[in-house]
Design an enzyme around this catalytic site. Structure first.
Site, PDB file in Angstrom:
ATOM      1  CB  CYS A 100     -64.729 -64.841   8.955  1.00  0.00           C
ATOM      2  SG  CYS A 100     -63.915 -64.265  10.477  1.00  0.00           S
TER       3      CYS A 100
ATOM      4  CG  HIS B 251     -69.028 -65.723  11.088  1.00  0.00           C
ATOM      5  ND1 HIS B 251     -68.254 -66.698  10.505  1.00  0.00           N
ATOM      6  CD2 HIS B 251     -68.184 -64.932  11.800  1.00  0.00           C
ATOM      7  CE1 HIS B 251     -66.987 -66.526  10.852  1.00  0.00           C
ATOM      8  NE2 HIS B 251     -66.916 -65.453  11.633  1.00  0.00           N
TER       9      HIS B 251
ATOM     10  CD  GLU C  50     -70.353 -68.900   8.873  1.00  0.00           C
ATOM     11  OE1 GLU C  50     -69.205 -68.935   9.334  1.00  0.00           O
ATOM     12  OE2 GLU C  50     -70.845 -67.876   8.339  1.00  0.00           O
TER      13      GLU C  50
END
Length: 250
Positions: A106, A196, A198
């Site tokens: 990001c 993302h 994560e």
């Protein structure tokens, strides 16, 4: 987690460095921890295998003492060109020159593009948020990070700014209907992901709920209007894939 020089590769420890460029929402941080913890879990590393520096506050250590570097997301905007961010961009150029494996996510993805001469700014179609379909491109087939990715896969996304112009030599590996630069190889050992890996489902839902007041009319194309959230095992698996790349670089 914090910066511990004793964990560096120079000291015989194959540590991975996480450069934290911001913090998550307070409500999410209270339940799930902050960005570095999400990455540590996704990478499958113990706490003593990861060092963290906060880019807004800490001096960045020599990148060459680490097996790899991960740069997190942030609520900040790369286009603001804050001093700490510009310093981190210059540091990233040095890490790439040293051939240290780098993964930017990001904000980190956008910072890599900016550091190497690309252009980052607000996406003209507005915000992309939710679990979106990522389409892999032909170049992904021979890429160390995305080689085994299917033609399409779901990934969590939440961003207003994007890489609008790529730096010279960058290769696009994947895109969404909203953003043509969702996965980019910036150098032989440096990658950026706009999505993302994560994020968990709970974290994605937390962002959707927090951004709900701003969502109506914010996205002008039909790519993320459902704002759904579902598991994204392929996207999350890219963190373990990056960890394997760093292991080979030692």
């Amino acid at each position: 987690m914090s910066f511990h020089p004793a964990f560096s590769r120079a000291a015989g420890k194959a540590a991975l460095l996480i450069v934290q460029t911001g913090s998550t929402l307070p409500t999410l941080r209270a339940r799930h921890g902050d960005f570095p913890e999400w990455f540590r879990r996704g990478l499958g590393l113990r706490r003593d295998e990861v060092d963290v520096v906060v880019a807004e506050r800490d001096a960045l250590p020599p990148a060459g003492t680490y097996a790899g570097v991960v740069v997190t997301g942030s609520p900040a905007m790369v286009s603001a060109r804050e001093r700490w961010s510009e310093d981190a961009a210059a540091w990233l150029r040095g890490a790439i020159d040293a051939d240290v494996p780098v993964l930017g996510v990001c904000y980190g993805h956008q910072l890599l593009a900016h550091a190497l001469g690309g252009r980052v700014d607000y996406h003209p179609a507005g915000r992309e948020i939710g679990t979106v379909a990522i389409e892999t491109l032909e170049a992904a087939a021979g890429d160390a990070l995305l080689a085994d990715a299917p033609a399409t896969f779901p990934a969590h996304s939440s961003h207003q700014q994007s890489v609008l112009e790529l730096p010279r030599g960058a290769t696009v590996l994947a895109r969404s209907a909203h953003d043509p630069h969702h996965a980019v190889r910036y150098a032989p050992n440096a990658w950026g992901l706009q999505f993302h890996p994560e994020f968990s489902v709970e974290i994605m839902q937390g962002y959707i709920e927090a951004r709900r007041p701003a969502l109506v009319g914010d996205c002008s194309i039909d790519c993320c209007n459902t704002r759904c959230s579902r598991p994204t095992p392929l996207a999350r698996g890219l963190l373990r894939r990056f960890r394997a790349i760093t292991n080979r670089s030692r």
